[in-house]
Design a protein around this motif. Structure first.
Motif, mmCIF file in Angstrom:
data_model
loop_
_atom_site.group_PDB
_atom_site.id
_atom_site.type_symbol
_atom_site.label_atom_id
_atom_site.label_comp_id
_atom_site.label_asym_id
_atom_site.label_seq_id
_atom_site.Cartn_x
_atom_site.Cartn_y
_atom_site.Cartn_z
ATOM 1 N N ILE A 159 0.922 -1.295 -0.054
ATOM 2 C CA ILE A 159 -0.007 -0.064 -0.061
ATOM 3 C C ILE A 159 0.768 1.283 -0.152
ATOM 4 O O ILE A 159 1.896 1.565 1.085
ATOM 5 C CB ILE A 159 -0.904 -0.080 1.113
ATOM 6 N N VAL A 160 0.794 2.085 -1.089
ATOM 7 C CA VAL A 160 1.422 3.491 -0.990
ATOM 8 C C VAL A 160 0.670 4.165 0.171
ATOM 9 O O VAL A 160 -0.424 4.752 0.195
ATOM 10 C CB VAL A 160 1.341 4.035 -2.599
ATOM 11 N N PRO A 161 1.498 5.032 0.726
ATOM 12 C CA PRO A 161 1.271 5.736 2.004
ATOM 13 C C PRO A 161 0.609 6.926 1.415
ATOM 14 O O PRO A 161 1.393 7.411 0.256
ATOM 15 C CB PRO A 161 2.236 6.105 2.801
ATOM 16 N N PHE A 162 -0.301 7.566 1.705
ATOM 17 C CA PHE A 162 -0.961 9.044 1.427
ATOM 18 C C PHE A 162 0.093 10.161 1.388
ATOM 19 O O PHE A 162 0.093 10.871 0.347
ATOM 20 C CB PHE A 162 -2.074 9.377 2.200
ATOM 21 N N SER A 163 1.240 9.972 2.198
ATOM 22 C CA SER A 163 2.162 11.096 2.154
ATOM 23 C C SER A 163 3.209 10.853 1.161
ATOM 24 O O SER A 163 3.973 11.840 0.584
ATOM 25 C CB SER A 163 2.896 10.956 3.403
ATOM 26 N N LYS A 181 -5.498 1.876 14.014
ATOM 27 C CA LYS A 181 -5.432 0.752 13.022
ATOM 28 C C LYS A 181 -5.340 1.331 11.576
ATOM 29 O O LYS A 181 -4.661 0.893 10.657
ATOM 30 C CB LYS A 181 -6.451 -0.202 13.030
ATOM 31 N N PHE A 182 -6.062 2.451 11.545
ATOM 32 C CA PHE A 182 -5.967 3.292 10.071
ATOM 33 C C PHE A 182 -4.673 3.675 9.946
ATOM 34 O O PHE A 182 -4.086 3.551 8.783
ATOM 35 C CB PHE A 182 -6.880 4.588 10.402
ATOM 36 N N GLN A 183 -3.924 4.211 10.994
ATOM 37 C CA GLN A 183 -2.378 4.512 10.871
ATOM 38 C C GLN A 183 -1.569 3.268 10.510
ATOM 39 O O GLN A 183 -0.728 3.302 9.849
ATOM 40 C CB GLN A 183 -1.905 5.180 11.912
ATOM 41 N N PHE A 202 -1.931 3.037 6.710
ATOM 42 C CA PHE A 202 -1.504 4.123 5.920
ATOM 43 C C PHE A 202 -0.127 4.881 6.426
ATOM 44 O O PHE A 202 0.005 5.784 5.632
ATOM 45 C CB PHE A 202 -2.755 5.061 5.647
ATOM 46 N N HIS A 203 0.199 4.266 7.200
ATOM 47 C CA HIS A 203 1.562 4.950 7.734
ATOM 48 C C HIS A 203 2.858 4.547 6.689
ATOM 49 O O HIS A 203 2.740 3.830 5.974
ATOM 50 C CB HIS A 203 2.058 4.517 9.043
#
Length: 191
Positions: free
Chosen positions: A140-144, A181-183, A186-187
Protein backbone atom coordinates in the motif's frame (compact mmCIF):
# COMPACT_ATOMS: atom_id res chain seq x y z
CA UNK A 1 -65.68 -21.56 -7.25
CA UNK A 2 -62.60 -20.29 -5.47
CA UNK A 3 -61.69 -16.65 -6.01
CA UNK A 4 -58.71 -14.72 -4.82
CA UNK A 5 -58.57 -10.96 -4.64
CA UNK A 6 -55.12 -9.50 -5.10
CA UNK A 7 -54.32 -5.99 -4.13
CA UNK A 8 -52.82 -3.85 -6.89
CA UNK A 9 -50.26 -2.65 -4.35
CA UNK A 10 -48.64 -6.08 -4.41
CA UNK A 11 -47.56 -5.43 -7.97
CA UNK A 12 -46.23 -1.93 -7.40
CA UNK A 13 -42.55 -2.78 -6.95
CA UNK A 14 -40.61 0.04 -8.43
CA UNK A 15 -37.02 0.12 -9.59
CA UNK A 16 -35.78 1.88 -6.46
CA UNK A 17 -37.10 -0.86 -4.16
CA UNK A 18 -35.55 -3.61 -6.28
CA UNK A 19 -32.16 -1.87 -6.40
CA UNK A 20 -32.25 -1.13 -2.66
CA UNK A 21 -32.79 -4.81 -1.96
CA UNK A 22 -29.86 -5.78 -4.18
CA UNK A 23 -27.57 -3.16 -2.66
CA UNK A 24 -28.52 -4.02 0.93
CA UNK A 25 -27.91 -7.68 0.30
CA UNK A 26 -24.49 -6.87 -1.15
CA UNK A 27 -23.32 -4.20 1.30
CA UNK A 28 -25.12 -5.50 4.37
CA UNK A 29 -22.84 -8.51 4.62
CA UNK A 30 -20.65 -8.88 7.67
CA UNK A 31 -16.95 -9.42 7.28
CA UNK A 32 -15.42 -12.49 8.89
CA UNK A 33 -14.17 -11.89 12.42
CA UNK A 34 -10.54 -12.22 11.34
CA UNK A 35 -10.82 -8.76 9.76
CA UNK A 36 -11.52 -5.65 11.82
CA UNK A 37 -13.30 -2.69 10.14
CA UNK A 38 -11.11 0.40 10.12
CA UNK A 39 -12.79 2.78 7.64
CA UNK A 40 -16.35 3.05 6.41
CA UNK A 41 -18.08 5.19 3.81
CA UNK A 42 -21.77 5.39 4.79
CA UNK A 43 -23.04 6.62 1.40
CA UNK A 44 -21.76 3.70 -0.64
CA UNK A 45 -25.31 2.40 -1.13
CA UNK A 46 -26.32 5.67 -2.80
CA UNK A 47 -23.37 5.38 -5.16
CA UNK A 48 -24.32 1.77 -5.91
CA UNK A 49 -27.82 2.98 -6.79
CA UNK A 50 -26.32 5.42 -9.33
CA UNK A 51 -24.45 2.55 -10.99
CA UNK A 52 -27.52 0.31 -11.06
CA UNK A 53 -29.67 3.17 -12.43
CA UNK A 54 -27.02 3.75 -15.10
CA UNK A 55 -27.48 0.20 -16.36
CA UNK A 56 -31.27 0.42 -16.38
CA UNK A 57 -31.25 3.86 -18.05
CA UNK A 58 -28.93 2.60 -20.77
CA UNK A 59 -31.16 -0.41 -21.44
CA UNK A 60 -34.29 1.75 -21.51
CA UNK A 61 -32.61 4.17 -23.91
CA UNK A 62 -31.45 1.43 -26.28
CA UNK A 63 -34.97 -0.01 -26.34
CA UNK A 64 -36.88 3.29 -26.26
CA UNK A 65 -35.16 5.19 -29.07
CA UNK A 66 -35.69 2.57 -31.82
CA UNK A 67 -39.22 1.94 -30.57
CA UNK A 68 -40.03 5.66 -30.67
CA UNK A 69 -38.66 5.94 -34.23
CA UNK A 70 -40.73 2.94 -35.28
CA UNK A 71 -43.86 4.44 -33.74
CA UNK A 72 -43.08 7.77 -35.39
CA UNK A 73 -42.78 6.11 -38.80
CA UNK A 74 -46.10 4.34 -38.15
CA UNK A 75 -47.68 7.76 -37.37
CA UNK A 76 -48.60 6.75 -33.83
CA UNK A 77 -47.06 9.94 -32.51
CA UNK A 78 -45.21 12.91 -33.90
CA UNK A 79 -41.51 13.36 -34.58
CA UNK A 80 -41.32 15.89 -31.72
CA UNK A 81 -42.20 13.14 -29.24
CA UNK A 82 -39.59 10.89 -30.87
CA UNK A 83 -36.90 13.57 -30.61
CA UNK A 84 -37.88 14.31 -27.00
CA UNK A 85 -37.49 10.64 -26.07
CA UNK A 86 -34.13 10.56 -27.82
CA UNK A 87 -32.82 13.70 -26.11
CA UNK A 88 -34.05 12.64 -22.66
CA UNK A 89 -32.64 9.14 -23.03
CA UNK A 90 -29.22 10.26 -24.25
CA UNK A 91 -28.98 13.07 -21.69
CA UNK A 92 -29.91 10.72 -18.87
CA UNK A 93 -27.34 8.19 -20.05
CA UNK A 94 -24.63 10.83 -20.28
CA UNK A 95 -25.39 12.12 -16.79
CA UNK A 96 -25.49 8.70 -15.16
CA UNK A 97 -22.40 7.44 -16.99
CA UNK A 98 -20.48 10.56 -15.96
CA UNK A 99 -21.53 10.13 -12.32
CA UNK A 100 -20.73 6.43 -12.58
CA UNK A 101 -17.26 7.16 -13.93
CA UNK A 102 -16.57 9.63 -11.14
CA UNK A 103 -17.74 7.24 -8.43
CA UNK A 104 -16.42 3.90 -9.68
CA UNK A 105 -13.82 2.15 -7.52
CA UNK A 106 -15.01 4.04 -4.44
CA UNK A 107 -14.05 2.28 -1.24
CA UNK A 108 -16.92 1.37 1.05
CA UNK A 109 -15.07 -0.42 3.86
CA UNK A 110 -11.42 -1.05 4.72
CA UNK A 111 -10.61 -3.93 7.04
CA UNK A 112 -7.37 -4.85 8.80
CA UNK A 113 -6.43 -8.46 9.45
CA UNK A 114 -5.88 -9.35 13.11
CA UNK A 115 -2.20 -10.10 12.53
CA UNK A 116 -1.81 -6.63 10.92
CA UNK A 117 -0.13 -7.90 7.75
CA UNK A 118 -3.05 -7.70 5.31
CA UNK A 119 -5.91 -5.39 4.54
CA UNK A 120 -9.20 -6.17 2.86
CA UNK A 121 -10.66 -3.38 0.74
CA UNK A 122 -14.31 -3.50 -0.30
CA UNK A 123 -15.01 -1.20 -3.22
CA UNK A 124 -17.75 -0.44 -5.72
CA UNK A 125 -17.16 -1.63 -9.27
CA UNK A 126 -18.56 -0.10 -12.46
CA UNK A 127 -21.70 -2.28 -12.30
CA UNK A 128 -22.63 -1.20 -8.77
CA UNK A 129 -21.48 -4.44 -7.12
CA UNK A 130 -19.22 -4.91 -4.16
CA UNK A 131 -15.77 -6.28 -4.85
CA UNK A 132 -13.29 -7.34 -2.20
CA UNK A 133 -9.54 -7.36 -2.65
CA UNK A 134 -6.97 -8.47 -0.08
CA UNK A 135 -3.77 -6.44 -0.11
CA UNK A 136 -0.51 -6.94 1.73
CA UNK A 137 0.25 -3.85 3.86
CA UNK A 138 3.73 -3.53 2.34
CA UNK A 139 2.13 -2.97 -1.07
CA UNK A 140 0.00 0.00 0.00
CA UNK A 141 1.36 3.40 -1.02
CA UNK A 142 1.09 5.79 1.96
CA UNK A 143 -0.90 8.96 1.35
CA UNK A 144 2.21 11.01 2.21
CA UNK A 145 4.12 9.44 -0.73
CA UNK A 146 1.48 10.34 -3.29
CA UNK A 147 1.50 13.60 -5.23
CA UNK A 148 -1.05 16.28 -4.43
CA UNK A 149 -4.02 16.28 -6.82
CA UNK A 150 -6.87 18.71 -7.34
CA UNK A 151 -9.29 15.93 -6.29
CA UNK A 152 -7.72 15.54 -2.83
CA UNK A 153 -10.45 17.56 -1.04
CA UNK A 154 -13.02 15.07 -2.37
CA UNK A 155 -11.17 11.78 -2.22
CA UNK A 156 -7.69 10.35 -1.81
CA UNK A 157 -6.29 7.70 -4.08
CA UNK A 158 -5.67 4.33 -2.55
CA UNK A 159 -2.79 2.89 -4.56
CA UNK A 160 -0.57 -0.18 -4.50
CA UNK A 161 3.07 -0.56 -5.46
CA UNK A 162 2.58 -3.79 -7.41
CA UNK A 163 -0.70 -2.99 -9.18
CA UNK A 164 -2.11 -0.29 -11.40
CA UNK A 165 -5.51 -0.49 -9.70
CA UNK A 166 -6.50 2.77 -8.04
CA UNK A 167 -9.35 3.14 -5.58
CA UNK A 168 -11.01 6.26 -4.24
CA UNK A 169 -11.29 6.91 -0.52
CA UNK A 170 -13.66 9.71 0.44
CA UNK A 171 -12.07 11.82 3.16
CA UNK A 172 -14.86 14.30 3.70
CA UNK A 173 -17.71 11.90 4.43
CA UNK A 174 -15.82 8.71 5.25
CA UNK A 175 -15.63 7.55 8.85
CA UNK A 176 -12.41 6.30 10.43
CA UNK A 177 -13.64 3.67 12.86
CA UNK A 178 -10.27 2.92 14.50
CA UNK A 179 -7.64 5.68 14.08
CA UNK A 180 -4.73 3.57 15.38
CA UNK A 181 -5.41 0.71 12.99
CA UNK A 182 -5.97 3.24 10.20
CA UNK A 183 -2.43 4.51 10.80
CA UNK A 184 -1.13 0.94 10.71
CA UNK A 185 -2.48 0.62 7.16
CA UNK A 186 -1.56 4.04 5.80
CA UNK A 187 1.61 5.02 7.66
CA UNK A 188 4.95 5.18 5.92
CA UNK A 189 6.79 1.89 6.28
CA UNK A 190 10.33 2.21 7.62
CA UNK A 191 11.51 -1.03 5.92
Amino acid sequence: MLTCKLSPQLFKLNLLQIVRRQVKSTYGQKSPTEYIPVYSFPYIQSLAFIHKAKVYQTAATFIGIPASFALSVANVFSTQVCSSITVCGITGCMLLHTLGYLTSNTIGIVYLHKDETKSKVSYLDAWGSRRDVIIDLKNIVPFSDQPTRFTDPLYLRFQQYNSKDKYKMNVKYGIVLDPKKFQVIFHKNSD
